[in-house]
Design a protein around this motif. Structure first.
Motif, PDB file in Angstrom:
ATOM      1  N   UNK A 130       0.821  -1.219   0.000  1.00  0.00           N
ATOM      2  CA  UNK A 130       0.000   0.000   0.000  1.00  0.00           C
ATOM      3  C   UNK A 130       0.857   1.273   0.000  1.00  0.00           C
ATOM      4  N   UNK A 131       1.990   1.191   0.706  1.00  0.00           N
ATOM      5  CA  UNK A 131       2.892   2.346   0.774  1.00  0.00           C
ATOM      6  C   UNK A 131       3.481   2.635  -0.614  1.00  0.00           C
ATOM      7  N   UNK A 132       3.907   1.559  -1.284  1.00  0.00           N
ATOM      8  CA  UNK A 132       4.471   1.725  -2.632  1.00  0.00           C
ATOM      9  C   UNK A 132       3.412   2.212  -3.614  1.00  0.00           C
ATOM     10  N   UNK A 133       2.177   1.712  -3.418  1.00  0.00           N
ATOM     11  CA  UNK A 133       1.067   2.193  -4.260  1.00  0.00           C
ATOM     12  C   UNK A 133       0.861   3.685  -4.050  1.00  0.00           C
ATOM     13  N   UNK A 134       0.947   4.097  -2.802  1.00  0.00           N
ATOM     14  CA  UNK A 134       0.696   5.504  -2.457  1.00  0.00           C
ATOM     15  C   UNK A 134       1.728   6.429  -3.088  1.00  0.00           C
TER      16      UNK A 134
END
Lengths: 288, 353
Positions: A130-134
């Motif tokens: 999710x962090x990388x997506x963000x």
């Protein structure tokens, strides 16, 4: 004359034999046996196990994978550890805090940290994707794709052991004499040249020591692989030590795994000796 | 021309350099003379860029050095410590500054070899500095400084950590080598007045970060402008005897004395008489107690107590005065310097030197 001097050597000799020589000689003997789940015991099998391992492409793949993993992670640990040590070497704000902070990963238990990292890398439940997506980089199949799984093992290894490099190199930096730095300034060397002409040569001996210790340690990597990927997906992260573990303690092929271990030990001794000699020649003696 | 203008530097409120203004012509050797803590090293470090002055200017031929980092300044420096690169052989130690200046290693090594030959280390080129004696290590540092042929050469008490004989020998060798370096501005910091008198074309006296006096070494030694300058330029230190003039001259424990030409033009009042240690001699009417005797080479310096007045006596022979014993002394008072209450020299005796 003075024959009793050998008497004083005896306790050490007994301890050495019991702790090192006996297990080693016993493993060599086991490697020539057909000991497995059906035939437990030291039945003589000749060189059958050694012939088998030379044809075992999975073992050699695991060994080359281990070499790649050990050399690449140790080199990255060295560069990062050096950079961190340089950061907190001189008078920077809150340097004591950072010196302790950088050591935290080394103080944790590898198996437990691997479990935590497995959670972090979890593709749907972990916090990393999710962090990388963000940040628009996009989530990755960390533990299910061969390349990303190998990268995940590398990341955990680097995270866990960079502090060791940091600690040794910081100790080396703090023990460097200040006079050559004064000479370098006067002699026309700017900060970058001073690093390559004074700091790096000053730490050459300690660098060789740190790299060798880490290479020896990294070549035994088992716990991180076991917890994080179990050698998978497929055999993508299977290292030699993990393969030996599978053959010995999962398949219970004790004789064969002993032969694998002995071969692995000889290869490691030869390889590390060559690496050590090369590093001493090029880093310590060849500085001029 | 190296110009310093109003140079100021303080650390933790303690002034290391206090408004230093001076000029150094190319091809001259200036000895900066001062006791420990006088600001000599601070001055050299400021010129080298190793210490950043709080105020003032440093210029070489008009070029401002204030924003120039040390590694870009055309200087060479030898310090008190034997500073070399421990991991490099002697040859590469000396070649290093030339390589930094852009020369290729082979050419730099050739120049370094020639310089090492000059300092007598031709046979040691492959050794590491740690394999050399202290004197040899300092020769390497000197060779490294000279090989650059920098327009400004800073020597910060380069021989202070060497034994007496080696110091004398190396100093002579260095002076000989510097003679061939025409056009180099040399600043040589020293605590030894004798060294300053032997070496310099010019002398600069410093105390507590201030510039006391500058000029010809002999002239300053013969006629120090102030009591402070006289204290710096004399070793052993000059004796200070209280002097009170009314109808006669009273000189503390020396009693009433006839000053002759020295006191002829002095108005009644309080003064201080500076008396060199060499102008006090054993044998005489004044009884002094021996505190300490120091023998250096073939000379003896004796610290005395004359009725509460500390005195230093310098004899050009080896004499063993027992500490605690009493000896008779005499003083050549007519050879003294009379200083006013503010420290300025107002009268001096005849035939100094």
């Amino acid at each position: 004359m003075y024959r009793q001097k050998y008497l004083f050597l005896l306790p050490g000799l007994i301890a050495l034999t019991a702790i090192i020589l006996f297990p080693l000689i016993f493993t060599i003997r086991v490697s020539f046996s057909g000991w497995d789940v059906y035939n437990p015991g030291l039945s003589w099998a000749g060189v059958k196990n050694y012939v088998r391992l030379f044809e075992d492409t999975r073992y050699w793949s695991a060994l080359s994978r281990l070499s790649l993993l050990a050399i690449s992670t140790v080199l990255i640990q060295y560069v990062l550890g050096f950079a961190l040590a340089l950061m907190v070497w001189k008078d920077v704000h809150a340097r004591r805090f950072f010196r302790v902070l950088f050591l935290v990963p080394m103080m944790t238990t590898p198996v437990i940290m691997s479990v935590i990292w497995r959670t972090i890398f979890h593709e749907s439940l972990g916090p990393l994707n999710p962090l990388l997506d963000a940040i628009v980089l996009g989530g990755q199949p960390w533990l299910s794709s061969p390349g990303w799984a190998f990268a995940a093992v590398m990341i955990v290894e680097i995270w866990q052991w960079t502090p060791f490099m940091f600690l040794l190199l910081l100790a080396g930096l703090l023990s460097l004499p200040s006079e050559p730095y004064l000479a370098a300034k006067i002699d026309g060397a700017g900060p970058v040249r001073t690093f390559f002409s004074v700091t790096f040569p000053g730490l050459a001996a300690i660098s060789v020591g740190a790299l060798l210790i880490r290479l020896i340690e990294a070549s035994k990597i088992l716990d991180t692989v076991y917890v994080l990927t179990s050698g998978g997906p497929g055999e993508a992260t299977e290292t030699a030590s993990y393969y030996i573990y599978i053959r010995g303690l999962r398949d219970f092929q004790i004789g064969y795994s002993a032969a694998l271990s002995i071969t692995y030990l000889v290869i490691m001794i030869v390889a590390l000796t060559i690496i050590a000699k090369l590093m001493v020649r090029f880093l310590v003696k060849g500085q001029s | 021309m190296l110009d310093l203008h109003n140079l100021r530097l303080a650390e933790n409120g303690v002034p290391h350099l206090d408004s230093i203004t001076a000029s150094f012509a190319p091809g001259t050797l200036t000895t900066i003379l001062g006791r420990t803590g006088a600001g000599k090293t601070s001055l050299l470090r400021a010129i080298a860029g190793l210490a950043i002055p709080d105020a003032g200017e440093i210029r070489l031929d008009g070029a401002d050095w204030r924003r120039l980092p040390p590694w870009k300044r055309p200087i060479a420096m030898v310090t008190q410590q034997f500073i070399n690169y421990p991991h490099l052989p002697v040859l590469d130690n000396v070649a290093f500054p030339l390589v930094r200046r852009g020369e290729k290693w082979p050419a730099a090594r050739d120049a370094a070899r020639a310089m090492l030959d000059k300092v007598g280390l031709a046979a040691m080129v492959d050794r590491r500095p740690s394999q050399l004696s202290g004197g040899q290590q300092q020769r390497v540092a000197i060779a490294r400084a000279l090989v650059k042929k920098a327009p400004v050469l800073l020597l910060d008490e380069p021989f202070v950590n060497l034994d007496y004989k080696l110091r004398e020998g190396l100093r002579e060798e260095l002076v000989e080598m510097l003679r061939t370096e025409t056009g180099t501005t040399v600043l040589y910091a020293s605590t030894e007045p004798r060294e300053a008198l032997q070496l310099g074309d010019r002398i600069m006296l410093m105390a507590e970060g201030r510039l006391l006096d500058a000029g010809d070494p002999r002239a300053i030694f013969e006629r120090p402008a102030t009591l402070e300058a006289a204290q710096v330029v004399n070793a052993p230190p000059i004796n200070i005897v209280p002097l009170e003039i009314d109808t006669v001259a009273r000189m503390g424990p020396f009693g009433t004395q006839e000053l002759g030409a020295l006191g002829r033009d002095l108005a009644p009042g309080r003064y201080r008489l500076g008396l060199r240690a060499g102008d006090i001699a054993p044998g005489g009417p004044h009884r002094a107690r021996v505190i300490l005797t120091e023998v250096s080479g073939s000379e003896t310096v004796t610290h005395l107590d004359l009725a509460g007045l500390p005195l230093v006596m310098h004899e050009k022979s080896v004499v063993a005065h027992a500490p605690g014993s009493e000896i008779g002394i005499s003083a050549r008072l007519d050879r003294g310097f009379v200083f006013a209450a503010n420290g300025a020299l107002i009268s001096q005796g005849a035939s100094h030197g």
